[in-house]
Design an enzyme around this catalytic site. Structure first.
Site, short mmCIF file in Angstrom:
data_model
loop_
_atom_site.label_atom_id
_atom_site.label_comp_id
_atom_site.label_asym_id
_atom_site.label_seq_id
_atom_site.Cartn_x
_atom_site.Cartn_y
_atom_site.Cartn_z
N TYR A 1 0.58 -1.28 -0.21
CA TYR A 1 0.12 -0.05 -0.16
C TYR A 1 0.82 1.15 -0.05
O TYR A 1 0.41 2.54 0.11
CB TYR A 1 -0.83 -0.07 1.28
CG TYR A 1 -1.74 -1.07 0.97
CD1 TYR A 1 -2.94 -1.25 0.20
CD2 TYR A 1 -1.78 -2.08 2.12
CE1 TYR A 1 -3.70 -2.41 0.11
CE2 TYR A 1 -2.68 -3.45 2.07
CZ TYR A 1 -3.67 -3.38 1.09
OH TYR A 1 -4.76 -4.17 0.95
N ASN B 1 -12.65 4.34 -2.46
CA ASN B 1 -12.16 2.97 -2.14
C ASN B 1 -12.71 2.28 -1.01
O ASN B 1 -12.62 2.63 0.25
CB ASN B 1 -10.56 3.40 -1.75
CG ASN B 1 -9.91 2.17 -1.65
OD1 ASN B 1 -10.35 0.78 -1.45
ND2 ASN B 1 -8.43 1.98 -1.53
N HIS C 1 -15.78 -6.45 -1.28
CA HIS C 1 -15.83 -7.68 -1.71
C HIS C 1 -17.00 -8.42 -0.93
O HIS C 1 -17.36 -9.67 -1.05
CB HIS C 1 -14.64 -8.56 -1.44
CG HIS C 1 -13.42 -7.77 -1.88
ND1 HIS C 1 -13.07 -7.61 -2.99
CD2 HIS C 1 -12.51 -7.30 -1.07
CE1 HIS C 1 -11.98 -6.87 -3.30
NE2 HIS C 1 -11.44 -6.70 -2.06
N ASP D 1 -25.65 -1.01 -3.44
CA ASP D 1 -27.06 -0.42 -3.56
C ASP D 1 -27.00 1.11 -3.36
O ASP D 1 -27.96 1.82 -4.17
CB ASP D 1 -27.96 -1.09 -2.53
CG ASP D 1 -28.43 -2.47 -2.71
OD1 ASP D 1 -28.26 -2.91 -3.82
OD2 ASP D 1 -28.97 -3.27 -1.85
N HIS E 1 -8.87 1.13 -6.17
CA HIS E 1 -7.84 0.34 -5.42
C HIS E 1 -6.37 0.73 -5.39
O HIS E 1 -5.92 0.69 -6.65
CB HIS E 1 -8.23 -1.08 -5.82
CG HIS E 1 -9.76 -1.49 -5.53
ND1 HIS E 1 -10.39 -1.70 -4.07
CD2 HIS E 1 -10.91 -1.63 -6.34
CE1 HIS E 1 -11.35 -2.04 -4.24
NE2 HIS E 1 -11.86 -1.98 -5.47
N ILE E 2 -5.70 0.57 -4.59
CA ILE E 2 -4.47 0.80 -4.60
C ILE E 2 -3.57 -0.38 -5.12
O ILE E 2 -2.95 -0.23 -5.92
CB ILE E 2 -3.78 1.28 -3.09
CG1 ILE E 2 -4.48 2.46 -2.56
CG2 ILE E 2 -2.40 1.47 -3.15
CD1 ILE E 2 -4.22 2.79 -1.18
N SER E 3 -4.06 -1.53 -4.70
CA SER E 3 -3.48 -2.51 -5.08
C SER E 3 -4.19 -3.26 -6.16
O SER E 3 -5.37 -2.83 -6.56
CB SER E 3 -3.30 -3.89 -4.19
OG SER E 3 -4.72 -4.06 -3.68
N ARG F 1 -10.85 -11.33 -3.69
CA ARG F 1 -10.69 -10.28 -4.05
C ARG F 1 -11.22 -9.79 -5.41
O ARG F 1 -11.28 -8.42 -5.92
CB ARG F 1 -9.48 -9.52 -3.77
CG ARG F 1 -9.00 -9.50 -2.38
CD ARG F 1 -7.53 -8.70 -2.10
NE ARG F 1 -6.99 -9.40 -0.94
CZ ARG F 1 -7.25 -8.68 0.12
NH1 ARG F 1 -7.94 -7.91 0.37
NH2 ARG F 1 -6.56 -9.21 1.19
O1 CA2 Z 1 -6.08 -2.31 -2.95
C1 CA2 Z 1 -6.78 -1.41 -2.13
O2 CA2 Z 1 -7.19 -0.08 -2.27
C2 CA2 Z 1 -7.83 -2.31 -1.44
O3 CA2 Z 1 -9.28 -1.60 -1.57
C3 CA2 Z 1 -7.40 -2.31 -0.10
C4 CA2 Z 1 -8.30 -3.08 0.96
C5 CA2 Z 1 -8.51 -4.76 0.64
O4 CA2 Z 1 -9.21 -5.26 1.37
C6 CA2 Z 1 -9.00 -4.52 -0.96
O5 CA2 Z 1 -9.15 -5.93 -1.34
C7 CA2 Z 1 -8.04 -3.64 -1.97
C8 CA2 Z 1 -7.57 -3.11 2.51
C9 CA2 Z 1 -7.17 -1.90 2.99
C10 CA2 Z 1 -6.23 -2.30 3.92
O6 CA2 Z 1 -5.35 -0.93 4.10
C11 CA2 Z 1 -4.26 -0.97 4.80
C12 CA2 Z 1 -3.35 0.19 4.34
C13 CA2 Z 1 -2.07 0.13 5.19
C14 CA2 Z 1 -1.87 -1.23 5.89
C15 CA2 Z 1 -2.67 -2.01 6.07
C16 CA2 Z 1 -3.79 -2.08 5.62
#
Ligand code: CA2
Length: 137
Positions: free
Chosen positions: A22, A71, A77, A84, A97-99, A108
């Site tokens: 992230y 986001n 998921h 809705d 989404h960052i990832s 996911r």
């Molecule tokens: O990639 C993304 O932006 C996600 O929305 C991030 C979610 C994940 O559940 C999605 O599948 C993809 C998780 C957010 C957790 O964010 C953190 C950031 C820094 C450290 C730990 C968690």
């Protein structure tokens, strides 16, 4: 122009944990970069770890703002209710989404938000938020 950025659960931890996935910037630091990059835009930032609070905020701003960058974090998921809420409002939503959610675990790959969103940006890091803002200009 009024653009809202809404981050879901655990995104308050950005910059402090899992930097390999992230990144190492806090969202507040990145928001300053966005404000400088888009001087004509008024950014409203909201983050919550609570599903109902995210829905309340989407309903509150979803008929007056020019755009929403969302986001939904892990609720992407799981949350039919978030999908809705996006279907019910008039403001266009870009899901960010960052990832790359398609390159990670199978669970996911399902998003309850994507079909209701104007578009989706996934896997381009935190820059995805600025790319989404550029769409609204
Ligand atoms: O990639 C993304 O932006 C996600 O929305 C991030 C979610 C994940 O559940 C999605 O599948 C993809 C998780 C957010 C957790 O964010 C953190 C950031 C820094 C450290 C730990 C968690």
């Amino acid at each position: 122009m009024n653009i809202a950025i809404i981050n879901g659960p655990n995104l308050n931890l950005l910059g402090s944990r899992e930097p390999e996935i992230y990144g190492s910037q806090t969202f507040e630091q990145y928001l300053d970069v966005m404000k400088a990059s888009f001087p004509g835009v008024l950014f409203h930032y909201f983050q919550s770890n609570v599903e109902g609070e995210l829905i309340d905020e989407i309903q509150r701003i979803g008929f007056t703002y020019d755009g929403i960058i969302l986001n939904p974090g892990g609720y992407t998921h799981t949350s039919v209710a978030l999908g809705d809420a996006i279907a019910a409002i008039t403001t266009p939503v870009i899901e960010v989404h960052i990832s790359n959610i398609f390159g990670r675990e199978e669970f996911r790959k399902l998003s309850h938000v994507s079909a209701k969103a104007k578009g989706v940006i996934s896997g381009l890091g935190i820059k995805g938020y600025a790319l989404a803002a550029g769409y609204f200009l």
